[in-house]
Design an enzyme around this catalytic site. Structure first.
Site, short mmCIF file in Angstrom:
data_model
loop_
_atom_site.label_atom_id
_atom_site.label_comp_id
_atom_site.label_asym_id
_atom_site.label_seq_id
_atom_site.Cartn_x
_atom_site.Cartn_y
_atom_site.Cartn_z
N GLY A 44 6.76 60.07 -90.05
CA GLY A 44 7.09 59.02 -89.09
C GLY A 44 7.60 59.69 -87.83
O GLY A 44 8.48 60.56 -87.88
N LYS A 45 7.04 59.33 -86.68
CA LYS A 45 7.34 60.08 -85.46
C LYS A 45 8.82 60.10 -85.13
O LYS A 45 9.39 61.13 -84.82
CB LYS A 45 6.54 59.49 -84.29
CG LYS A 45 5.04 59.54 -84.49
CD LYS A 45 4.27 59.28 -83.22
CE LYS A 45 4.36 60.46 -82.29
NZ LYS A 45 3.73 61.68 -82.82
N ASN A 101 0.48 63.48 -75.51
CA ASN A 101 -0.47 64.57 -75.74
C ASN A 101 -1.81 64.23 -75.08
O ASN A 101 -1.96 63.19 -74.42
CB ASN A 101 -0.62 64.89 -77.23
CG ASN A 101 -1.27 63.76 -78.03
OD1 ASN A 101 -1.91 62.86 -77.48
ND2 ASN A 101 -1.11 63.81 -79.34
N ALA A 153 -1.99 74.38 -78.26
CA ALA A 153 -1.81 75.82 -78.12
C ALA A 153 -1.68 76.26 -76.66
O ALA A 153 -1.19 77.36 -76.39
CB ALA A 153 -2.98 76.56 -78.77
N GLY A 210 0.25 74.85 -74.46
CA GLY A 210 1.57 74.55 -73.93
C GLY A 210 1.66 73.16 -73.34
O GLY A 210 1.19 72.19 -73.94
N ASP A 244 -0.83 74.50 -89.92
CA ASP A 244 -0.88 73.04 -89.96
C ASP A 244 -0.18 72.52 -88.71
O ASP A 244 1.01 72.72 -88.53
CB ASP A 244 -0.19 72.53 -91.23
CG ASP A 244 -0.26 71.01 -91.38
OD1 ASP A 244 -0.78 70.34 -90.48
OD2 ASP A 244 0.21 70.51 -92.43
N GLY A 286 3.87 68.01 -82.27
CA GLY A 286 4.31 67.27 -81.09
C GLY A 286 5.68 66.64 -81.29
O GLY A 286 6.49 66.58 -80.37
N ASP A 287 5.94 66.18 -82.52
CA ASP A 287 7.25 65.60 -82.82
C ASP A 287 8.34 66.67 -82.82
O ASP A 287 9.47 66.42 -82.39
CB ASP A 287 7.22 64.89 -84.18
CG ASP A 287 6.32 63.68 -84.17
OD1 ASP A 287 6.09 63.12 -83.09
OD2 ASP A 287 5.84 63.29 -85.26
N ALA A 342 3.71 76.78 -90.78
CA ALA A 342 3.96 76.42 -92.17
C ALA A 342 3.33 75.06 -92.43
O ALA A 342 3.20 74.24 -91.51
CB ALA A 342 5.47 76.38 -92.46
#
Length: 308
Positions: A42-43, A185, A224, A226, A249, A254-255, A290
């Site tokens: 959940g964001k 994003n 990637a 930035g 992964d 973004g979160d 990770a």
């Protein structure tokens, strides 16, 4: 809660159902995966957890279902030092996530109890909202409730950070004017503006368009590559690159960035925005190395101390 100590992360939670495959399936195709696991997501909760792990004092305004998933989630938040405690007569929100071998993902969200969060809940949490240094809102609850939270925060002089995800093409224009920092994003930027973001120049165009809609400062995250930052005070856009790492992964990266940015806004307000973004990029770049979402988020003790 003392304003000097409080950084508020706000909105939703979800339980993540993660499937790992070599590639993402095409429409109508069944493929084999090689790993499955359940995690917390959940964001709003992700961003909140990342801030907390960096040392922020955080609160989460949310609703979880009266089910085993909801109970597990409240326990997870407590373990991360996060203040919360809402339940609802609905299923806990979930997100189904498929990740390929390059770390790219597709996600389907079922909001569940998140959509039951309402204006009365905000009123009950008004003391927490108004005493925060920073409030972070997203769109995984009813948009009008997120907008009201931003308005309440603005009226109390609280800095507002808005992450328009999942993005809406018909986003209420007030979101732009009530966001001190508007962070999206590439995909979200395209939905909001109609401009595909394939390079830095596209990100700059998107940023300028969002400024014209009333934003004070726009950050377009580029994975990637930035981030691109553009503000009304500094008309020259700034590209803040990210360090090169091998992504395992990217789910929740973004979160992680937004949670780190909120932390720096609250605890290191004298840093330049460019430096805050650079440091937040560093935190997020650790998370992609990770698997999982919150499980991949770094703690302050595990990060280079020059970030603090």
């Amino acid at each position: 809660m003392n304003r000097k100590d409080q950084s508020l992360m706000y909105i939703n939670i979800a339980l993540n159902w993660n499937s790992l495959t070599t590639r993402l399936p095409k429409a109508g195709e069944t493929i084999l995966g090689h790993k499955f696991f359940v995690g917390f997501g959940g964001k709003g909760a992700n961003q909140c957890v990342q801030s907390s792990r960096l040392g922020a004092k955080t609160s989460l305004i949310c609703k979880v279902g009266k089910d085993s998933f909801g109970n597990d989630y409240v326990d997870n938040l407590k373990r991360n030092g996060i203040s919360t405690g809402q339940t609802a007569d609905a299923a806990t929100g979930t997100a189904s996530i498929i990740v390929n071998s390059e770390g790219q993902n597709v996600i389907v969200i079922v909001p569940g109890a998140n959509l039951l969060l309402n204006f009365e809940d905000l009123k009950r949490a008004s003391d927490v909202i108004c005493k925060a240094k920073v409030i972070v809102c997203q769109l995984e609850i009813t948009p009008a409730v997120s907008l009201e939270a931003l308005k309440m925060a603005r009226a109390s002089g609280v800095k507002t950070l808005f992450n328009p995800a999942p993005a809406l093409a018909d986003l209420d224009p007030q979101f732009y004017t009530y966001s001190d920092i508007f962070c999206c994003n590439e995909t979200e930027a395209e939905i909001l503006t109609g401009i595909p973001v394939g390079n830095l120049e596209d990100a700059e165009k998107v940023g300028r368009m969002l400024l014209e809609r009333g934003c004070k400062l726009v950050i377009v995250t580029l994975g990637a590559e930035g981030c691109m930052m553009i503000s009304g005070d500094e008309p020259i856009p700034k590209h803040v690159p990210a360090g090169k790492v091998r992504a395992v992964d990217t789910t929740g990266a973004g979160d992680s960035f937004v949670g780190a940015l909120a932390f720096y806004l609250a605890y290191y307000p004298k840093l330049s925005m460019e430096e805050m973004i650079r440091k937040s990029n560093c935190v997020a770049s650790v998370s992609v190395q990770a698997p999982g979402t919150q499980s991949s988020y770094p703690y302050r003790k595990d990060l280079p101390q020059d970030l603090f």
